[in-house]
Design an enzyme around this catalytic site. Structure first.
Site, PDB file in Angstrom:
ATOM      1  N   TYR A 176       0.863  -1.186   0.000  1.00 30.32           N
ATOM      2  CA  TYR A 176       0.000   0.000   0.000  1.00 30.32           C
ATOM      3  C   TYR A 176       0.894   1.229   0.000  1.00 30.32           C
ATOM      4  CZ  TYR A 176      -3.488   3.377   1.738  1.00 30.32           C
ATOM      5  OH  TYR A 176      -4.320   4.450   1.898  1.00 30.32           O
ATOM      6  N   LYS A 192       4.980   9.633   8.130  1.00 29.78           N
ATOM      7  CA  LYS A 192       4.851   9.162   9.511  1.00 29.78           C
ATOM      8  C   LYS A 192       5.918   9.765  10.451  1.00 29.78           C
ATOM      9  CE  LYS A 192       2.429   4.902   8.152  1.00 29.78           C
ATOM     10  NZ  LYS A 192       1.038   5.240   8.417  1.00 29.78           N
ATOM     11  N   ASP A 232       9.192   2.782  -0.787  1.00 30.01           N
ATOM     12  CA  ASP A 232       8.212   3.438   0.080  1.00 30.01           C
ATOM     13  C   ASP A 232       8.625   3.142   1.514  1.00 30.01           C
ATOM     14  OD1 ASP A 232       6.109   4.075   1.725  1.00 30.01           O
ATOM     15  OD2 ASP A 232       4.566   3.454   0.299  1.00 30.01           O
TER      16      ASP A 232
END
Ligand code: HOZ
Length: 431
Positions: free
Chosen positions: A143, A266, A238
Site C-alpha cells: 500500500y 509518519k 516506500d
C-alpha cells in the site's frame, strides 16, 4: 449500558462517512464500535470511558517515541509561539531535509509534502517525468497511499474493506499499473523481460507493512535493484513505515540496497502531517521550480510539522535507539509466540526492528501475500476483541503491522504477553 465511544460514534456517523476520516479506524475488519481515545502518554492510550490500553498502533507509525514525548512536545510548543506558517520558506525545512539526507544513504535532495500518499503520488509523477515512460509496477498487498495509480491490488484499508482496486480508479490508469507478487523475483524478472522498456518505476515497501508485516526474502530487494537498473526504471522505496523505524538509515541501510527515490512520512512529522520524497539531484531537480514536473502544496514544509519532525529525528538518532527498540520488539514477539504455542494456537510472528505482524496460521513462516490471505481471520477478530478487553490496543485489521515505541518498556511488554496468554488460553479452550 451505552459507552461514551458508542455515543460519540453515533454522532460521528451523522456527519462523517462511516463515522471516520480514514477507513481502517472504523473497525469494519473486526466489527463493533471503534474506541474514541481522549489522551495518550508514552505507551498508553486512554479512551472516552476512562479505560487505559497499551498501544501498538502508535498513530499508525509516527509515535515511535510514544505518545506526548516531552522532547517533541517542547519543539512544537516553541514553534507554536512563532507562527504556524507563512507561505514562504523557513530554515526549519532545510534543517529537516539536512537530517534526512544525513541519515538516509540515498538521500541527496528532499521535497516536503503533507502526507505519505502525497509523497508516493508525486514520486510516481516524478519517475514518469524523468523516464518519459508511463507504466509502473507495484506489489500485490503493498500500500502506497490512495492515489489512483497506486490503489490497484492495494493492502491496508483497501484490503480490509475488500476494495483492493477501488471503484473510481479509471481503467485507463489502472491499466498502467502492473502488479507482481511480493518476494517473487521470478515474476518480476519475467515482467521486465516482456515490458522492461515501458516501465517508469517499481515502487516497493522494502518491508511490506500493509499486509501485516512481511520482511523481504533474501535476494529479493537485490533483484529488484538489479532489474530496475538494467532496464532504466526508477526504483522507489516506500519507506513511509520503515523510514527511521527499522534502522536510523531506513530499510535501505538495514538491507544495504540504495533506491533511486525514497518516499517518507509518519515518523518524519513526529506525529504531525508530513511526507517527503528524497533522491539524487539528477532526478529531484526535475521537480518544479527547478524542473518541469509540477508539484506544490500550501502547507508543504509547515513550520510546526518541521519542528516536530526535527525533534523526532533527533530522538531516533540517539545511540542505541534502534537496538533497544529491536530488543523490546523481539521480547514481545517471542513472548506472543510462546504464549500461543502453550495454548496450542498456531501462530507465526514476523518482526523487523520496531514493527511486527501476527498470523493465525499453521505455516511456520509467512513470506507471501497468498499466505496472509489464507490466515484464520475469524480467530484474529476474536483475539483482537479479547485483547482490547484486556487493555491492549492492536490495529483493528489482520492486514496492519504492529508498532513498538521507545516508551514500551519491559512492564508493558510483559503485561501484553500475560494478557495474550490468557486470551490464547480462551481461544484454545473454544476448540
Ligand atoms: N498506512 C496506514 C495504514 N497502514 C495509514 C492508516 C490509515 O490508512 O488511516
Amino acid at each position: 449500558m451505552t459507552t461514551q465511544s458508542e455515543t460519540l460514534f453515533a454522532n460521528a456517523l451523522k456527519v462523517l462517512p462511516g463515522g471516520v476520516n480514514s477507513p481502517v479506524r472504523a473497525f469494519n475488519g473486526v466489527g463493533g464500535t471503534p474506541l474514541f481515545f481522549t489522551s495518550g502518554s508514552g505507551a498508553w492510550l486512554e479512551d472516552a470511558d476512562g479505560q487505559r490500553y497499551i498501544d501498538y498502533v502508535g498513530s499508525w507509525g509516527p509515535a515511535i517515541a510514544g505518545h506526548c514525548n516531552p522532547h517533541i512536545e517542547a519543539a512544537i510548543e516553541a514553534q507554536l509561539r512563532n507562527g504556524l506558517g507563512f507561505g514562504a520558506p523557513s530554515s526549519l525545512e532545510t534543517r529537516l531535509a539536512e537530517m534526512i539526507v544525513d541519515l538516509l544513504p540515498s538521500g541527496e535532495k528532499v521535497r516536503m509534502v503533507s502526507s505519505g500518499t502525497e509523497a508516493a503520488m508525486s514520486a510516481i509523477r516524478l519517475a514518469r517525468g524523468h523516464t518519459g515512460r508511463e507504466r509502473i509496477v507495484k506489489f500485490e498487498g503493498c500500500y502506497h497511499g490512495h492515489a489512483d495509480s497506486l490503489l490497484v491490488k492495494a493492502g491496508s484499508g483497501a484490503l480490509t474493506m475488500g476494495v483492493p482496486t477501488s471503484p473510481g480508479v479509471p481503467d485507463a490508469l489502472a491499466a498502467l499499473t502492473t502488479t507482481v507478487e511480493f518476494n517473487n523475483t521470478e515474476q518480476l524478472t519475467e515482467l521486465f523481460a516482456s515490458l522492461g522498456s515501458e516501465i517508469a518505476a517499481v515502487i516497493v515497501e522494502p518491508v511490506a507493512g500493509n499486509m501485516s508485516c512481511i520482511p523481504p526474502a533474501p535476494g529479493f530487494l537485490e533483484a529488484v535493484r538489479e532489474l530496475t537498473t538494467e532496464h532504466g526504471a526508477v526504483l522507489i522505496f516506500d519507506e513511509v513505515m520503515t523510514g527511521f523505524r527499522v534502522h536510523s538509515g531506513g530499510a535501505q541501510a538495514l538491507f544495504g540496497i540504495r533506491p533511486d527515490l525514497t518516499v517518507l512520512g509518519k515518523i518524519i512529522g513526529g506525529g504531525l502531517p508530513v511526507g517527503a520524497i528524497t533522491g539524487p539531484a539528477t532526478i529531484m531537480d526535475k521537480l518544479a521550480p527547478q524542473g518541469p514536473v509540477y508539484q506544490a502544496g500550501t502547507l508543504s514544509g509547515s513550520p510546526l510539522a518541521m519542528a516536530s519532525g526535527i525533534a523526532a529525528l533527533e530522538l531516533i538518532s540517539q545511540e542505541g535507539f534502534h537496538a533497544e527498540l529491536k530488543r523490546q520488539t523481539e521480547l514481545l514477539c517471542d513472548g506472543l509466540a510462546i504464549a500461543a504455542r502453550d495454548s496450542g494456537i498456531p501462530l507465526a510472528v514476523n518482526h523487523v526492528c520496531g514493527m511486527f505482524g501476527m498470523f493465525f496460521t499453521e505455516e511456520q513462516s509467512v513470506t507471501r501475500f497468498s499466505q496472509v490471505m489464507a490466515c484464520d481471520s475469524s480467530r484474529f477478530v476474536k483475539f483482537f476483541h479479547l485483547m482490547l478487553a484486556e487493555g491492549v490496543n492492536f490495529a483493528p485489521s489482520p492486514f496492519e503491522s504492529g508498532f513498538v515505541s521507545s516508551a514500551h518498556r519491559e512492564a508493558e511488554i510483559n503485561e501484553t504477553i500475560a494478557a495474550a496468554a490468557r486470551v490464547f488460553a480462551k481461544l484454545g479452550a473454544e476448540r
